[in-house]
Design an enzyme around this catalytic site. Structure first.
Site, PDB file in Angstrom:
ATOM      1  N   CYS A  43      -1.840  -0.913  10.289  1.00 12.69           N
ATOM      2  CA  CYS A  43      -1.102  -0.555   9.084  1.00 12.69           C
ATOM      3  C   CYS A  43      -0.937   0.955   9.090  1.00 12.69           C
ATOM      4  O   CYS A  43      -1.939   1.682   9.157  1.00 12.69           O
ATOM      5  CB  CYS A  43      -1.883  -1.005   7.850  1.00 12.69           C
ATOM      6  N   TYR A  88       0.823  -1.213   0.000  1.00 10.65           N
ATOM      7  CA  TYR A  88       0.000   0.000   0.000  1.00 10.65           C
ATOM      8  C   TYR A  88       0.862   1.270   0.000  1.00 10.65           C
ATOM      9  O   TYR A  88       0.407   2.331  -0.396  1.00 10.65           O
ATOM     10  CB  TYR A  88      -0.879   0.035   1.254  1.00 10.65           C
ATOM     11  N   GLY A  89       2.097   1.150   0.513  1.00  9.71           N
ATOM     12  CA  GLY A  89       2.918   2.344   0.755  1.00  9.71           C
ATOM     13  C   GLY A  89       3.188   3.200  -0.462  1.00  9.71           C
ATOM     14  O   GLY A  89       3.439   4.392  -0.347  1.00  9.71           O
ATOM     15  N   GLU A 108      10.173  -8.866   3.644  1.00  9.64           N
ATOM     16  CA  GLU A 108       9.278  -9.829   2.995  1.00  9.64           C
ATOM     17  C   GLU A 108      10.037 -10.867   2.170  1.00  9.64           C
ATOM     18  O   GLU A 108       9.489 -11.912   1.837  1.00  9.64           O
ATOM     19  CB  GLU A 108       8.242  -9.092   2.149  1.00  9.64           C
ATOM     20  N   THR A 133       4.852  -1.415  10.398  1.00  9.37           N
ATOM     21  CA  THR A 133       4.764  -2.613  11.236  1.00  9.37           C
ATOM     22  C   THR A 133       5.679  -3.742  10.763  1.00  9.37           C
ATOM     23  O   THR A 133       5.810  -4.756  11.450  1.00  9.37           O
ATOM     24  CB  THR A 133       3.311  -3.112  11.305  1.00  9.37           C
TER      25      THR A 133
END
Length: 275
Positions: A75, A44-45, A160, A195
């Site tokens: 988030c 989303y960033g 990730e 996060t």
């Protein structure tokens, strides 16, 4: 007849919110929780305000349909770009008795308790930094604090891709720390405003001056939620207390379960969700 009780919903664009859920479960183990990761549309960033708002609202509404009366946006990007609009514009029409909480405000409410120099740094995604949410919220509680921000676009991919322990991670951690600290040598408190970043916390701390305090949001958010439920017993009464955890992802469940276990520090078994 009162409304049926339901789990507390915890939403994130991907995996990072699990670091928050982990701390919430430690603080409030008695409640039922549903975690929804919108991995299929992450990250989303880098997305626009409108896109983040649309995606977040869609996921919040789905959690409401699953029985949640209370949803936590675990988030930073969703909290920065969507929370206020959902609270002010959407909730009154959806159900004025439901609640959506974010994780930026709880952090900004206490950051001044840690800073002696009144110089605070923020590490975040580009979306969170560009939203100016942290400076705006900190100004409300601690107008004497000066806030310096640094976007860290490589940190989420490092986490990730399970590279957060690698030498490559050291390079990018040191790079963004230098870019933040050159803005002010008097920064004594830094907020991990994403996060995902707690998985990098040990390395970040190792590259920081020893007198700089590093704040992660999970524990702060958990204590804030406990305080909220204590102050709003009518909402606490709507939250079911079976001690269960359910996990949903909009992407592949096998990949999610493997990655999620790293963030949650427990085995995770998810179900796929089509949005």
């Amino acid at each position: 007849m009162g409304k049926k009780t339901g789990p507390i919903g915890v939403f994130d664009s991907g995996y990072g919110g699990l670091t928050v859920l982990k701390e919430i479960v430690k603080e409030l183990p008695q409640y039922d929780y549903i975690y929804l990761g919108d991995n299929g549309r992450a990250p989303y960033g880098i997305r626009s305000f409108e896109t983040v708002y649309h995606y977040t609202l869609e996921c919040v509404q789905h959690l409401f349909r699953m029985g949640c009366h209370l949803v936590v946006l675990a988030c930073n990007t969703a909290s920065a770009k969507a929370l206020r609009t959902i609270q002010q514009n959407d909730l009154p029409g959806i159900d004025p008795e439901k609640r959506v909480l974010g994780i930026i405000r709880p952090t900004t409410e206490i950051v001044g308790d840690y800073s002696k120099s009144r110089q605070v740094g923020i590490f975040g995604t580009s979306g969170t930094v560009n939203s100016q949410s942290y400076p705006i919220e900190i100004e409300k509680f601690f107008p004497d604090i000066t806030v310096y921000q640094q976007a860290c676009p490589m940190w989420v991919p490092l986490v990730e891709n399970n590279e957060y322990s690698s030498e490559g991670a050291d390079y990018f951690i040191n790079k963004y720390i230098r870019q933040l600290m050159v803005q002010s040598g008097d920064i004594d408190t830094i907020v991990l405003g994403c996060t995902h970043y707690p998985l990098l916390a040990d390395k970040i701390q190792a590259h920081l001056p020893p007198d700089v305090t590093l704040l992660s949001q999970g524990t702060i958010a958990a204590k804030s939620l406990a305080d909220y439920l204590e102050r709003h017993p009518e909402m606490a009464a709507k939250c079911s207390t079976g001690g269960t955890r359910e996990f949903y992802t909009t992407d592949d469940t096998e990949t999610f379960d493997r990655q999620a276990g790293i963030f949650f520090e427990e085995p995770v078994s998810s179900k796929h969700l089509n949005l």
